[in-house]
Design an enzyme around this catalytic site. Structure first.
Site, PDB file in Angstrom:
ATOM      1  N   ARG A 229       0.856  -1.187   0.000  1.00 19.13           N
ATOM      2  CA  ARG A 229       0.000   0.000   0.000  1.00 19.13           C
ATOM      3  C   ARG A 229       0.894   1.240   0.000  1.00 19.13           C
ATOM      4  NH1 ARG A 229      -3.736  -2.364  -1.582  1.00 19.13           N
ATOM      5  NH2 ARG A 229      -5.761  -2.703  -0.614  1.00 19.13           N
ATOM      6  N   HIS A 277      -1.168   0.855  -9.572  1.00 19.23           N
ATOM      7  CA  HIS A 277      -1.858  -0.013  -8.598  1.00 19.23           C
ATOM      8  C   HIS A 277      -2.593  -1.155  -9.319  1.00 19.23           C
ATOM      9  CE1 HIS A 277      -3.999  -0.294  -4.436  1.00 19.23           C
ATOM     10  NE2 HIS A 277      -3.959  -1.473  -5.038  1.00 19.23           N
TER      11      HIS A 277
END
Ligand code: NDP
Ligand code: OXD
Length: 314
Positions: A229, A277
């Site tokens: 993350r 991502h």
């Protein structure tokens, strides 16, 4: 009894169609329409708006539409019901593809050859270190980390892992917790981050951590790959470490702010590889099938799988 789809940034009608096909007897409602809050027994969430799950008196479970649950715990008004996440072999395989690709890219110096090709420059220094001489350190030995470890080992990399609790994994050098961090970093040429974002891991990839990475390895300096993350990393510290040479290069799939702002220096840094991502895009059909099976399990009085611990945050 109904399933509430609570998501932002995704096409909610596509998800309604998937769940309606898999659970035809269960009405599916969305946050964008009037619905009976007392009828909602299940929620499927991806970045649901803060407070939107409060006032659901018969809620039995929340399902994350992803592997990570930080987007759910970001809501300070979360109802106290079990939260289950995605664990899916397809997603795991995709993540390992990404980790293997980028470890090999750094091992084989592909960015350098891309530049040489652009310059039509055939240079004499064509030596390549062997995978067995390069130490990869994987932070996070969960579903994703352990699969990546196994696949990196098949290629011959010298792999170690770091986790919160001590682990004994056949054929793997392991380290755990704060106490194990320094030893782990000191034998790491390529640092792979597959940690969840929790209060304990926020900002863990900072100047101190980067300064602890091995400087005596075969790659001429350490590399970072973060596919966990963005909140794990301090981007200004990564940029400084690249400037000073503490870090040789980085592959980043996740960012403090997503989408990565156009003015971020990471976009154009010659030693940084940016991906949007998508290290492990979830297959929506697989995710919906998994959640439908979880709902059937609850309805049959069976226990939920892949329940996360709110105290740990993952
Ligand atoms: P798991 O919950 O299975 O594993 C998490 C691992 O992290 C465990 O080994 C755990 O340790 C370790 N960990 C957690 N907190 C700490 C800490 N404070 N210190 C050291 N180790 C810690 O998660 P997954 O492997 O399934 O997924 C990991 C993350 O990957 C997700 O949370 C998500 O953020 C990210 N992800 C990113 C995607 C992408 O496309 N970029 C796609 C999917 C997921 P222990 O074993 O001791 O519990
Ligand atoms: C996930 C992700 O958590 O895609 O599944 O990031």
């Amino acid at each position: 009894m109904s399933l509430l789809l609570a998501m932002t940034g995704w096409h909610v009608e596509d998800w309604r169609g998937r769940f309606a096909a898999l659970l035809p007897e269960l009405p599916v409602v969305t946050l964008g329409e009037p619905f009976d809050r007392r009828a909602v027994h299940y929620v499927a969430s991806w970045k649901h708006p803060e407070g939107s799950l409060a006032g659901l008196p018969n809620l039995a479970a929340i399902f994350s539409l992803g592997a990570g649950v930080d987007h759910i715990f970001a809501d300070s008004r979360l109802p106290p019901v079990p939260i289950a996440r995605v664990v899916d072999p397809d997603l795991t395989t995709r993540m390992s593809e990404y980790i293997v690709l980028h470890c090999l890219m750094h091992l084989r110096q592909q960015r350098r050859y891309d530049r040489q090709q652009l310059a039509k420059s055939w240079e004499d220094d064509r030596n390549q270190p062997a995978a067995r001489s390069v130490r990869v350190g994987v932070m996070g030995l969960g579903e994703l980390g352990l699969d990546a470890v196994r696949k990196l080992q098949v290629l011959g990399f010298d792999v170690a892992g770091w986790s919160r609790s001590p682990k004994s994994v056949d054929g793997l050098v392991t380290f755990a917790g704060e106490d194990g961090m320094a030893g782990f970093l000191a034998r790491t040429d390529i640092l792979v981050s597959l940690l969840p974002l929790t209060p304990d891991t926020r900002g863990v990839i900072n100047a101190k951590l980067l300064g602890g990475l091995a400087q005596d390895g075969r790659l001429g300096g350490p590399f970072l790959i973060n596919a966990g993350r963005g909140g794990l990393q301090v981007e200004t510290d990564i940029l400084s470490a690249l400037e000073t040479g503490t870090l040789r290069g980085a592959t980043l799939d996740v960012f403090q702010t997503e989408p990565l702002p156009a003015d971020s220096p990471l976009w154009s840094h010659p030693a940084v590889t940016v991906t949007p991502h998508n290290a492990a895009m979830s297959d929506p059909e697989a995710i919906a099938t998994l959640i439908a099976a979880q709902i059937r399990r609850l309805q049959a009085g069976e226990a939920l799988e892949h329940v996360v611990d709110p105290a740990r945050g993952y």
